[in-house]
Design an enzyme around this catalytic site. Structure first.
Site, PDB file in Angstrom:
ATOM      1  CB  SER A  12     -13.213   6.237 -64.127  1.00  0.00           C
ATOM      2  OG  SER A  12     -13.790   7.682 -63.540  1.00  0.00           O
ATOM      3  NE  ARG A  35      -8.677   7.590 -54.423  1.00  0.00           N
ATOM      4  CZ  ARG A  35      -9.241   6.691 -55.328  1.00  0.00           C
ATOM      5  NH1 ARG A  35     -10.558   6.545 -55.238  1.00  0.00           N
ATOM      6  NH2 ARG A  35      -8.330   6.013 -55.925  1.00  0.00           N
ATOM      7  CG  HIS A  38     -12.799   9.418 -59.533  1.00  0.00           C
ATOM      8  ND1 HIS A  38     -13.149   8.556 -58.358  1.00  0.00           N
ATOM      9  CD2 HIS A  38     -12.897   8.532 -60.624  1.00  0.00           C
ATOM     10  CE1 HIS A  38     -13.876   7.451 -59.272  1.00  0.00           C
ATOM     11  NE2 HIS A  38     -13.642   7.471 -60.451  1.00  0.00           N
TER      12      HIS A  38
END
Length: 200
Positions: A12, A35, A38
């Site tokens: 990912s 992050r 994501h």
């Protein structure tokens, strides 16, 4: 203890970096941006977040030295997997001019005092209340979501001068707020330089 990264997460992040160039960001900024992006599968956060590498470095050091982490709701706490957190929402009560979320922030501050990391991903009123306290936070991750009060509370956070991670738009939420904190938790702690020993 090193964190074991699942192959799905590795893939990912590989795909994320193929679509978004984060190489120009300094290390902790890059960690937080990646992050958060994501966690929401939303590349726009790379341009929406407001953060400072020096403030992140101080917060990273304090976090790994054991500074308390306060969250506004249990959903944020649930997303922070490697650190106990303080959430006083269950103990809070609303009153005239005071939401439960705001009261929970008061209770949490009475418990932890100054020097904590505050992670607010749900309630703009929680962030607004924090700004009225003399909390001396190490960092405020202020990413509440919503069409009422979210933009204004995050703007007030930036204007306060407190060390912070925020964003400009209405976007936010528990997942992205916990992701920002996790980025600091997961980022390696610098080890003492042993080069001088090697040279001697």
């Amino acid at each position: 203890m090193n964190r074991v990264v699942h192959p799905i997460e590795q893939e990912s992040f590989r795909r994320l970096r193929a679509r978004l160039d984060t190489s120009h960001f300094p290390p902790l900024t890059r960690a937080v941006v990646e992050r958060v992006v994501h966690s929401a599968a939303d590349l726009e956060y790379a341009h929406d977040l407001v953060l400072d590498e020096g403030e992140l470095a101080k917060a990273h050091a304090a976090l790994h030295a054991g500074a308390p982490v306060v969250v506004d709701v249990e959903m944020v706490a649930a997303g922070i997997t490697r650190r106990d957190t303080v959430c006083r929402l269950k103990d809070a009560e609303s009153g005239p001019g005071l939401t439960r979320s705001a009261h929970a922030i008061r209770l949490a501050y009475e418990q932890v005092g100054p020097g904590a990391l505050w992670v607010i991903g749900n309630a703009p009123t929680a962030l607004e209340e924090l700004l009225t306290l003399d909390a001396a936070p190490v960092l405020v991750i202020g990413l509440p979501v919503g069409f009422v009060g979210a933009v204004e509370s995050k703007a007030a956070l930036r204007e306060s001068g407190l060390p912070a991670v925020s964003n400009v738009s209405e976007k936010g939420g528990s997942a992205v707020a916990s992701a920002a904190l996790n980025a600091l938790l997961y980022h390696p702690v610098p080890q003492p330089d042993s080069q001088s020993e090697e040279k001697s």
